[in-house]
Write an enzyme that holds these catalytic residues in place. Structure first.
Site, PDB file in Angstrom:
ATOM      1  N   HIS A   1       0.834  -1.207   0.000  1.00 54.84           N
ATOM      2  CA  HIS A   1       0.000   0.000   0.000  1.00 54.84           C
ATOM      3  C   HIS A   1       0.873   1.264   0.000  1.00 54.84           C
ATOM      4  CE1 HIS A   1      -3.645   2.348   1.024  1.00 54.84           C
ATOM      5  NE2 HIS A   1      -2.786   3.109   1.684  1.00 54.84           N
ATOM      6  N   GLU A   2       1.826   1.304   0.915  1.00 54.39           N
ATOM      7  CA  GLU A   2       2.656   2.495   1.024  1.00 54.39           C
ATOM      8  C   GLU A   2       3.601   2.633  -0.165  1.00 54.39           C
ATOM      9  OE1 GLU A   2       1.957   4.719   3.090  1.00 54.39           O
ATOM     10  OE2 GLU A   2       0.568   3.509   4.277  1.00 54.39           O
TER      11      GLU A   2
ATOM     12  N   HIS B   1       1.878   4.666  -2.827  1.00 51.74           N
ATOM     13  CA  HIS B   1       2.020   6.114  -2.591  1.00 51.74           C
ATOM     14  C   HIS B   1       3.430   6.585  -2.950  1.00 51.74           C
ATOM     15  CE1 HIS B   1      -1.866   6.416  -0.718  1.00 51.74           C
ATOM     16  NE2 HIS B   1      -1.543   5.689   0.338  1.00 51.74           N
TER      17      HIS B   1
END
Length: 449
Positions: free
Chosen positions: A21-22, A25
Site C-alpha cells: 500500500h505504502e 504512494h
C-alpha cells in the site's frame, strides 16, 4: 506458543499488505516529483533504517499495525526555497489525487496478481454438492435436495463452497428471489426461492448453515489419526489407528457421531469400545471441558480424525493458462470488491450485524490459520484482506486516502483549496469515526476470545 504464532502471522500479513500500500504512494509520489522523506513499515520508534541516494529514509518500526510515507509538505513546517517545487503541496490537485489513490490501487493490483498466480498454478476444490438440507430453511423451501451440485448463484458461476458462501453472504437480509443453477441426476436446471429477509446470525455468521445447506462429505470412520500431547485421549491410553466402535455401549457409525458423544459429555467418564490390531478392548476417558466463543461448554479429548480420501468425482481441478488467467483474476478481484462494498452497506443499514467487524486479534488468528493451512489459503486470505484495505481506504472519510481525494477534487473544481477550518473539522470527525470503529472492532475481538 499459539499466541506467538498468531503475532508473527499478523506481522507477516500486515507487513506485506502495508508495504504494498505504502509503496503505491511512494512510487507515484516519486514519479510526480515529490521528495519522500521517510518510508516506514510500522509505527513508533524504528527498529532499523537506511537511506537511499535520494535521501529517503526506509524504516521498519516496532508496531506492525500500519505504515506511512512522509513527504516534503509545507503544512508540516518551512520548506527551503530550492526544494519548494518538490513539496507535496506544490503539486497540482490531479497529481495529489494520483498519489492518494496509488496506495489503494496497489492493493487491488496485488490482489489481481495473487489470483492470477492461483489461476495459473491451479487449485483443487471440493465440488459444492449438497449433503443435507435443514427443515424450515430457504434451501428446503426452494427445493434443494441431497446430491444436487450447485453451479451458479444468481447467474454467478461457483466451483467451490467458498464461492457459494460468498454469493449467499451478498444476499443476506434481502427480500426478493434467489436463483440457483444445479445438476440433479445428470439434468441441469435452475431453481428459485423467496429470501423473505433471510438474515445471518449476529455473532457467528455461517451463510451455508443458516441458508439450510450441509455440504456433502464422504463417510468418515471413527479412526484416530492424531493425538495431542497431554490431551485426555492420549492420557487414557488411546492410540492413533484405533477405530472407535461404541461409547457407553452405544454404537458409533462415524467420526461425527463420536464427536457428538464427546462434546456432549464434558468432565464425564465415558466407556469407549475400540478395535486395535483386530481385537476389541475398552478404555475409560474423561473429556476436558472447553468453553467456545459463544459461551457453550463442550467436551474435548485432543484427538483428530484419520484423513479420508475424497472421491475423484467430488473434486474439481481448476487451472488456466497465463492469458486465460487474467480475466479470471480480474473477476475474482471484482467479486471480492463487491462483497466488501455490500458488507459495508449492509452494516450501515442494519442488514448485517456490526458484531461481524473484526480487529487485529481476529486478523491475527485468521492469518495464523491460513498460514498453517497452506499456500492457497494464505494467498487467498492476503488477496481478500488487500482488497478490503483498498476499499476501506477509498471511503470518503477524512484521514483516509478517500477523504484526501475528496478534498483535492473539490480544490480542482473550485480552483482553491478547502479552508483550513473545514479540513480541521473533517480531521476531527474522521479521527473520531476511525477510533470508534477501531475500539468497536477490538471489543468484538475480545468477545470472541
Amino acid at each position: 506458543m499459539q499466541i506467538i504464532e498468531s503475532i508473527l502471522a499478523l506481522a507477516l500479513t500486515l507487513g506485506i499488505l502495508v508495504t504494498l500500500h505504502e509503496y503505491g504512494h511512494f512510487w507515484v509520489a516519486r514519479r510526480c516529483g515529490v521528495k519522500v522523506l521517510r518510508f516506514s513499515v510500522g509505527f513508533g520508534k524504528p527498529l532499523f533504517s537506511w537511506y537511499d541516494r535520494h535521501g529517503t529514509e526506509f524504516a521498519v518500526a516496532a508496531i506492525p499495525l500500519g505504515g506511512y510515507v512522509k513527504m516534503l509538505d509545507e503544512r508540516e513546517g518551512p520548506v527551503p526555497e530550492d526544494l519548494k517545487d518538490q513539496a507535496f503541496t506544490s503539486k497540482s490537485p490531479s497529481k495529489r489525487i494520483a498519489i492518494a489513490a496509488a496506495g489503494p490501487i496497489a492493493n487491488f493490483i496485488f490482489a489481481i496478481f495473487a489470483y492470477w498466480v492461483l489461476s495459473v498454478v491451479g487449485v483443487t476444490s471440493v465440488a459444492p454438492i449438497v449433503g443435507d438440507v435443514s427443515p424450515d430453511t430457504v434451501a428446503q423451501r426452494m427445493g434443494l435436495r441431497e446430491g444436487m451440485e450447485i453451479h451458479a448463484v444468481d447467474g454467478h458461476r461457483v466451483s467451490s463452497w467458498r464461492d457459494v458462501n460468498m454469493r449467499l453472504l451478498e444476499r443476506a437480509g434481502e427480500q426478493g428471489e434467489i436463483a440457483i443453477d444445479v445438476t440433479s441426476n445428470d439434468a441441469r436446471g435452475t431453481i428459485t426461492g423467496a429470501l423473505d429477509g433471510w438474515r445471518l446470525n449476529d455473532d457467528t455468521p455461517n451463510p451455508l448453515s443458516e441458508f439450510g445447506i450441509t455440504p456433502w462429505r464422504p463417510d468418515v470412520p471413527a479412526i484416530l489419526g492424531q493425538l495431542s500431547d497431554g490431551g485426555r485421549a492420549k492420557q487414557a491410553g488411546l492410540e492413533t489407528g484405533d477405530q472407535i466402535m461404541a461409547v457407553d455401549g452405544e454404537p458409533v457409525a462415524n467420526w461425527f457421531e463420536l464427536v457428538d458423544y464427546i462434546q456432549s459429555a464434558p468432565e464425564q467418564t465415558l466407556e469407549v469400545t475400540l478395535r486395535r490390531d483386530g481385537a476389541e478392548r475398552s478404555i475409560r476417558v474423561r473429556p476436558e471441558a472447553k468453553t467456545l466463543e459463544d459461551g457453550k461448554v463442550i467436551g474435548f479429548v485432543g484427538a483428530g480424525v484419520q484423513s479420508v480420501e475424497w472421491p475423484d468425482d467430488a473434486l474439481r481441478d481448476i487451472s488456466y493458462g497465463p492469458l486465460a488467467a487474467i480475466p479470471n483474476a480480474l473477476s475474482e478481484t471484482w467479486s471480492d470488491t463487491r462483497l466488501t462494498l455490500v458488507a459495508i452497506k449492509k452494516m450501515a443499514t442494519g442488514l448485517l450485524s456490526p458484531s461481524n467487524l473484526s480487529g487485529p486479534i481476529t486478523i491475527a488468528r485468521v492469518a495464523e490459520a491460513s498460514v498453517s493451512s497452506g499456500f492457497e489459503d494464505f494467498v487467498r486470505f492476503l488477496a481478500y484482506l488487500s482488497i478490503s484495505l483498498g476499499v476501506l481506504n477509498l471511503l470518503p472519510v477524512p484521514v483516509l486516502d478517500g477523504g484526501h481525494i475528496v478534498y483535492y477534487t473539490i480544490e480542482a473544481v473550485r480552483g482553491k483549496p478547502v479552508s483550513d477550518a473545514a479540513q480541521a473539522l473533517g480531521l476531527r470527525i474522521g479521527m473520531a469515526l476511525i477510533l470508534t470503529l477501531m475500539v468497536f472492532a477490538l471489543y468484538n475481538d475480545l468477545m470472541r476470545l
